[in-house]
Design a protein around this motif. Structure first.
Motif, PDB file in Angstrom:
ATOM      1  N   UNK A  94      40.639  36.872  42.448  1.00  0.00           N
ATOM      2  CA  UNK A  94      39.554  35.867  41.216  1.00  0.00           C
ATOM      3  C   UNK A  94      38.382  36.619  40.872  1.00  0.00           C
ATOM      4  N   UNK A  95      38.196  35.964  39.703  1.00  0.00           N
ATOM      5  CA  UNK A  95      36.121  36.178  39.621  1.00  0.00           C
ATOM      6  C   UNK A  95      35.624  35.201  39.600  1.00  0.00           C
ATOM      7  N   UNK A  96      34.723  35.587  40.642  1.00  0.00           N
ATOM      8  CA  UNK A  96      33.511  34.123  40.782  1.00  0.00           C
ATOM      9  C   UNK A  96      31.899  35.070  41.389  1.00  0.00           C
ATOM     10  N   UNK A  97      31.828  36.104  39.684  1.00  0.00           N
ATOM     11  CA  UNK A  97      30.938  36.347  39.511  1.00  0.00           C
ATOM     12  C   UNK A  97      30.474  37.993  40.228  1.00  0.00           C
ATOM     13  N   UNK A  98      31.468  38.113  41.186  1.00  0.00           N
ATOM     14  CA  UNK A  98      31.375  39.778  41.909  1.00  0.00           C
ATOM     15  C   UNK A  98      30.214  41.197  41.219  1.00  0.00           C
ATOM     16  N   UNK A  99      29.888  41.867  41.994  1.00  0.00           N
ATOM     17  CA  UNK A  99      29.407  43.010  41.306  1.00  0.00           C
ATOM     18  C   UNK A  99      30.243  43.843  41.632  1.00  0.00           C
ATOM     19  N   UNK A 100      29.997  45.302  41.121  1.00  0.00           N
ATOM     20  CA  UNK A 100      30.623  45.929  41.088  1.00  0.00           C
ATOM     21  C   UNK A 100      30.493  47.246  40.752  1.00  0.00           C
ATOM     22  N   UNK A 101      30.266  48.385  41.541  1.00  0.00           N
ATOM     23  CA  UNK A 101      29.978  49.808  40.884  1.00  0.00           C
ATOM     24  C   UNK A 101      30.954  51.303  40.979  1.00  0.00           C
ATOM     25  N   UNK A 102      31.582  51.615  40.165  1.00  0.00           N
ATOM     26  CA  UNK A 102      32.669  52.612  39.883  1.00  0.00           C
ATOM     27  C   UNK A 102      32.136  54.090  38.724  1.00  0.00           C
ATOM     28  N   UNK A 103      32.317  54.831  39.407  1.00  0.00           N
ATOM     29  CA  UNK A 103      32.695  55.966  38.776  1.00  0.00           C
ATOM     30  C   UNK A 103      33.543  55.838  37.795  1.00  0.00           C
TER      31      UNK A 103
END
Length: 133
Positions: A94-103
């Motif tokens: 489910x999406x709820x505005x989560x932030x992520x950083x991914x190579x």
């Protein structure tokens, strides 16, 4: 235009969310290898894919390193995806505005200054772990 110029312009248009400029850098028969998924062919399929992605995700790419072959026919890029998960994507958490950083990285075939193939790679389990918290 060199391979690195084309790839740099491609990602500049992506980061600017300028889909007209972005799609103009593709050949009509572009091959798009989706990370851990299928190959889609054609600019129309790519445009539809990007419409879906832009609805579900807001991403900016940083730490860009771009390489190109001397003959201009091939290239690669490594970068960091800085994103926000806006709308739930089918089969994913489910999406709820989560932030992520991914190579991530991508490989390119280039023809006449345009992208003829792009193959994207990133670690999907890492992304899932980040958005599930």
């Amino acid at each position: 235009m060199t391979a690195t110029d084309t790839i740099r312009a491609y990602y500049a248009a992506f980061n600017a969310q300028d889909m007209d400029a972005f799609l103009a850098l593709l050949t009509d028969d572009v091959a798009h290898d989706i990370n851990q998924g299928e190959r889609q062919t054609g600019k129309a399929a790519f445009a539809k894919f990007m419409e879906h992605m832009n609805r579900c995700y807001k991403e900016t790419l940083t730490d860009m390193v771009i390489m190109g072959s001397e003959d201009g026919s091939r290239g690669a890029a490594e970068f960091t995806v800085n994103g926000e998960y806006l709308a739930t994507d089918e089969g994913l958490p489910e999406a709820n505005g989560q932030k992520y950083v991914l190579p991530a990285g991508a490989f390119f075939d280039l023809k006449d200054g345009k992208v003829a193939r792009i193959s994207n790679y990133y670690n999907l389990p890492d992304w899932i772990a980040q958005v599930q918290g």
